[in-house]
Write a protein that holds these residues in place. Structure first.
Motif, PDB file in Angstrom:
ATOM      1  N   ILE A 100       7.631   8.620  -7.929  1.00 32.20           N
ATOM      2  CA  ILE A 100       6.778   7.615  -8.543  1.00 32.20           C
ATOM      3  C   ILE A 100       5.812   8.289  -9.510  1.00 32.20           C
ATOM      4  CG2 ILE A 100       5.140   7.728  -6.591  1.00 32.20           C
ATOM      5  CD1 ILE A 100       4.587   4.727  -7.060  1.00 32.20           C
ATOM      6  N   ALA A 101       5.625   7.698 -10.659  1.00 32.63           N
ATOM      7  CA  ALA A 101       4.666   8.171 -11.670  1.00 32.63           C
ATOM      8  C   ALA A 101       4.830   9.651 -11.985  1.00 32.63           C
ATOM      9  CB  ALA A 101       3.237   7.874 -11.217  1.00 32.63           C
ATOM     10  N   GLY A 102       6.088  10.100 -12.063  1.00 32.35           N
ATOM     11  CA  GLY A 102       6.354  11.474 -12.453  1.00 32.35           C
ATOM     12  C   GLY A 102       6.122  12.515 -11.377  1.00 32.35           C
ATOM     13  N   THR A 103       5.974  12.067 -10.121  1.00 34.79           N
ATOM     14  CA  THR A 103       5.787  13.008  -9.023  1.00 34.79           C
ATOM     15  C   THR A 103       6.562  12.500  -7.816  1.00 34.79           C
ATOM     16  OG1 THR A 103       4.121  14.251  -7.757  1.00 34.79           O
ATOM     17  CG2 THR A 103       3.718  11.899  -8.089  1.00 34.79           C
ATOM     18  N   THR A 104       6.573  13.273  -6.743  1.00 33.97           N
ATOM     19  CA  THR A 104       7.288  12.881  -5.529  1.00 33.97           C
ATOM     20  C   THR A 104       6.336  12.898  -4.352  1.00 33.97           C
ATOM     21  OG1 THR A 104       9.383  13.788  -6.334  1.00 33.97           O
ATOM     22  CG2 THR A 104       9.183  13.420  -3.961  1.00 33.97           C
ATOM     23  N   ILE A 105       6.193  11.743  -3.705  1.00 34.82           N
ATOM     24  CA  ILE A 105       5.456  11.674  -2.447  1.00 34.82           C
ATOM     25  C   ILE A 105       6.447  12.029  -1.339  1.00 34.82           C
ATOM     26  CG2 ILE A 105       4.203  10.190  -0.851  1.00 34.82           C
ATOM     27  CD1 ILE A 105       3.317   8.504  -3.221  1.00 34.82           C
ATOM     28  N   PRO A 106       6.200  13.100  -0.593  1.00 38.71           N
ATOM     29  CA  PRO A 106       7.201  13.542   0.385  1.00 38.71           C
ATOM     30  C   PRO A 106       7.223  12.697   1.659  1.00 38.71           C
ATOM     31  CG  PRO A 106       5.282  14.965   0.470  1.00 38.71           C
ATOM     32  CD  PRO A 106       5.048  14.010  -0.672  1.00 38.71           C
ATOM     33  N   LYS A 107       8.365  12.694   2.291  1.00 38.00           N
ATOM     34  CA  LYS A 107       8.519  12.001   3.567  1.00 38.00           C
ATOM     35  C   LYS A 107       7.464  12.478   4.552  1.00 38.00           C
ATOM     36  CE  LYS A 107      11.832  11.318   7.354  1.00 38.00           C
ATOM     37  NZ  LYS A 107      13.198  11.602   7.847  1.00 38.00           N
ATOM     38  N   GLY A 108       6.859  11.516   5.264  1.00 31.93           N
ATOM     39  CA  GLY A 108       5.852  11.835   6.269  1.00 31.93           C
ATOM     40  C   GLY A 108       4.435  11.889   5.736  1.00 31.93           C
ATOM     41  N   ALA A 109       4.267  11.820   4.415  1.00 31.31           N
ATOM     42  CA  ALA A 109       2.924  11.928   3.835  1.00 31.31           C
ATOM     43  C   ALA A 109       2.115  10.657   4.069  1.00 31.31           C
ATOM     44  CB  ALA A 109       3.024  12.202   2.344  1.00 31.31           C
ATOM     45  N   ARG A 110       0.829  10.840   4.258  1.00 33.98           N
ATOM     46  CA  ARG A 110      -0.098   9.707   4.315  1.00 33.98           C
ATOM     47  C   ARG A 110      -0.437   9.268   2.903  1.00 33.98           C
ATOM     48  NH1 ARG A 110      -2.311  13.344   7.771  1.00 33.98           N
ATOM     49  NH2 ARG A 110      -4.022  13.765   6.302  1.00 33.98           N
ATOM     50  N   ILE A 111      -0.619   7.955   2.741  1.00 34.22           N
ATOM     51  CA  ILE A 111      -0.878   7.378   1.417  1.00 34.22           C
ATOM     52  C   ILE A 111      -2.101   6.479   1.507  1.00 34.22           C
ATOM     53  CG2 ILE A 111       0.051   5.948  -0.440  1.00 34.22           C
ATOM     54  CD1 ILE A 111       2.859   6.672   0.623  1.00 34.22           C
ATOM     55  N   ARG A 112      -2.968   6.582   0.532  1.00 35.05           N
ATOM     56  CA  ARG A 112      -4.139   5.720   0.453  1.00 35.05           C
ATOM     57  C   ARG A 112      -4.005   4.865  -0.815  1.00 35.05           C
ATOM     58  NH1 ARG A 112      -7.993   4.310   4.252  1.00 35.05           N
ATOM     59  NH2 ARG A 112      -7.941   6.430   5.075  1.00 35.05           N
ATOM     60  N   LEU A 113      -3.744   3.560  -0.626  1.00 35.10           N
ATOM     61  CA  LEU A 113      -3.604   2.629  -1.747  1.00 35.10           C
ATOM     62  C   LEU A 113      -4.985   2.102  -2.109  1.00 35.10           C
ATOM     63  CD1 LEU A 113      -0.492   0.617  -0.482  1.00 35.10           C
ATOM     64  CD2 LEU A 113      -0.516   2.600  -2.014  1.00 35.10           C
ATOM     65  N   MET A 114      -5.471   2.458  -3.289  1.00 36.39           N
ATOM     66  CA  MET A 114      -6.815   2.081  -3.727  1.00 36.39           C
ATOM     67  C   MET A 114      -6.765   0.725  -4.439  1.00 36.39           C
ATOM     68  SD  MET A 114      -8.362   4.625  -2.437  1.00 36.39           S
ATOM     69  CE  MET A 114     -10.016   4.329  -3.049  1.00 36.39           C
TER      70      MET A 114
END
Length: 406
Positions: free
Chosen positions: A297-311
Motif C-alpha cells: 500500500i502507498a509504495g510500501t509493504t505492511i508486513p504480516k502480524g504488524a499492528r496498524i493505527r488508522l488515523m
C-alpha cells in the motif's frame, strides 16, 4: 505547536496524543499525511491518508484485533475486535434487535432534549454546560431505555465507562494507576452486567437486553459470555461517542457563527451539518487493526502480524479527498468522512447517534439567544481516542421556548 517541531512518525504521533495538544491535534495530523503510510519506532504502522485508510478498512487481510493476539484465540471478545465469521454472526443478532427499536424515536428524543434545556428557562441571561447538561444525559437516557438499564445506575456505569474508555488509548499514554483502575473497572463491569442479566432472566421485558437473551432468531441466541460483552459494549459505546459528537458540534457552531445562523433558520441543514462535524472534528480519532498478511500500500509493504493505527481524524482532513479540508462547511457535498469507521465494523449505532446530534444541535441553535463560549478552547478529557471537551460552558441571553410548542 511547540518550538521544537517533531519530524518522525513516532514524534508526530507522540505529540498528537499529548494532553497539552488535545484541543488541536490537527497540525500534527497534517504533518503525518505527508507520508500517509509510515512505520513508527515500535513497529506500529501509522496510516493517515483518506484513500489508504478506506482501502484498509475494506481489506479482508486486516484484523480488527489490533493486538493481533494469537495467544488468545478462542477467548471471548467484543464485536469491536472480532473478525468474520463470528463478527458477522453476532452483528446480525444485534442489528436485528437494535434497528427496530430505534425506528420512530425522533419525537421522543425531541422531548428529552426539550426537557433537558427547559431546566434552564429561569436563567435570563443564563449559562449551561453543554456536556453535563445535554450532551451526556441525552444519549445516556436513550441507551438506558433501549437496553432496559435503570437510569439511576448512571453513577455506577458512568464511572466505569470513563475508566474503560481511557483504556482505548495507547498504553504508553496511561499511568500505572490508570492501568490498575482499568483492570479493576473490567472486574466491576462484569459484576454489574451479570446482575442486570440475572434480573432479566427472571423478569424479561420488551427492551434490547431481553430481546438478545430470548431471541427466536434462527441464527441462534447469544451465549452468556457473548451477551455480557455485547451488553457492555452497547451500554458504553451507546453514549460515549455521542457525547463527543454533540459537544464537538456545538463547539464548531459557536466558532462558525454563520453556520449557527443558518441552522437556526433552516433545521433541514442539521443533516449535512452533522456529517460535517463527523468529518471536521470526529468523536473517534483513530482505530487499531493488525495485518493478517503482507499488504502492499502507498509504495510500501505492511508486513504480516504488524499492528496498524488508522488515523481517522487525519484522513478526514485529507486535501486529496476534501477541498479546503480545514474549513467547516455545514453543507459540504460528497462528504465521505470516516467518522463512523468503515467496512465490516461500520458503527452499528450510527443512525441513532446522527439523530441525537441533529436534534440536539438544532435545539441549541434555535433556542439559545446570543450563545457564546465562556472558555475557548474548553478543557478536554484525558482520552485521545475518544476526544472531546470535558466541559463546554456556554452563556446566553435567554432560552426561548421550544418552537414545536410555542
Amino acid at each position: 505547536m511547540p518550538t521544537t517541531t517533531p519530524s518522525s512518525a513516532t514524534d508526530l504521533f507522540t505529540h498528537a496524543l499529548q494532553h497539552d495538544n488535545r484541543a488541536n491535534p490537527y497540525p500534527y495530523f497534517a504533518r503525518m499525511r505527508q507520508q500517509p503510510v509510515t512505520r513508527m519506532d515500535d513497529g506500529t504502522w501509522l496510516v493517515s491518508g483518506h484513500h489508504e485508510i478506506t482501502q484498509l478498512l475494506r481489506d479482508p487481510r486486516i484484523s480488527a484485533d489490533r493486538l493481533n493476539s494469537n495467544t488468545q484465540k478462542g477467548a471471548p471478545k467484543s464485536l469491536l475486535v472480532l473478525d468474520p465469521p463470528r463478527h458477522d454472526q453476532l452483528r446480525r443478532l444485534v442489528t436485528q434487535e437494535f434497528i427496530p427499536r430505534i425506528t420512530g424515536m425522533r419525537d421522543h428524543i425531541h422531548d428529552l432534549v426539550t426537557h433537558l434545556l427547559d431546566a434552564h428557562t429561569s436563567q435570563q441571561p443564563g449559562q449551561l454546560d453543554v456536556v453535563t447538561d445535554l450532551a451526556y444525559p441525552l444519549p445516556v437516557t436513550v441507551i438506558c431505555e433501549l437496553l432496559g438499564v435503570p437510569r439511576q445506575d448512571e453513577p455506577v456505569f458512568g464511572s466505569l465507562a470513563r475508566r474503560l474508555t481511557r483504556g482505548l488509548d495507547p498504553i504508553g499514554t496511561q499511568t500505572a494507576e490508570e492501568l490498575h483502575e482499568l483492570q479493576q473497572a473490567r472486574i466491576e463491569l462484569i459484576q454489574y452486567l451479570e446482575g442486570l442479566i440475572e434480573k432479566r432472566r427472571t423478569n424479561p421485558g420488551d427492551d434490547l437486553l431481553s430481546g438478545l437473551m430470548f431471541s427466536q432468531n434462527p441464527a441462534g441466541q447469544m451465549g452468556p459470555i457473548d451477551l455480557r460483552i455485547t451488553l457492555g459494549l452497547l451500554l458504553i459505546a451507546g453514549h460515549e461517542t455521542t457525547v463527543n459528537l454533540i459537544a464537538n458540534g456545538t463547539l464548531a457552531l459557536l466558532r462558525n457563527p454563520d453556520a449557527l445562523t443558518r441552522l437556526r433558520t433552516d433545521p433541514d441543514l442539521a443533516t449535512p451539518l452533522v456529517e460535517e462535524v463527523l468529518r471536521y472534528d470526529p468523536p473517534v480519532q483513530m482505530s487499531g487493526r493488525s495485518a493478517l498478511a503482507d499488504i502492499d500500500i502507498a509504495g510500501t509493504t505492511i508486513p504480516k502480524g504488524a499492528r496498524i493505527r488508522l488515523m481517522l481524524a487525519a484522513g478526514n482532513r485529507d486535501a486529496h479527498r476534501f477541498p479546503d479540508p480545514d474549513r467547516f462547511i455545514p453543507d459540504r457535498p460528497d462528504n465521505a468522512h470516516l467518522g463512523f469507521g468503515g467496512g465490516l465494523h461500520y458503527c452499528i449505532g450510527a443512525t441513532l447517534a446522527r439523530t441525537e446530534a441533529q436534534i440536539a444541535l438544532t435545539a441549541l441553535a434555535r433556542r439559545l439567544a446570543s450563545p457564546r463560549l465562556v472558555t475557548d478552547p474548553p478543557p478536554y478529557r484525558e482520552n485521545a481516542v475518544l476526544r472531546g471537551p470535558e466541559h463546554l460552558l456556554v452563556s446566553f441571553d435567554r432560552l426561548t421556548p421550544d418552537p414545536r410548542t410555542a
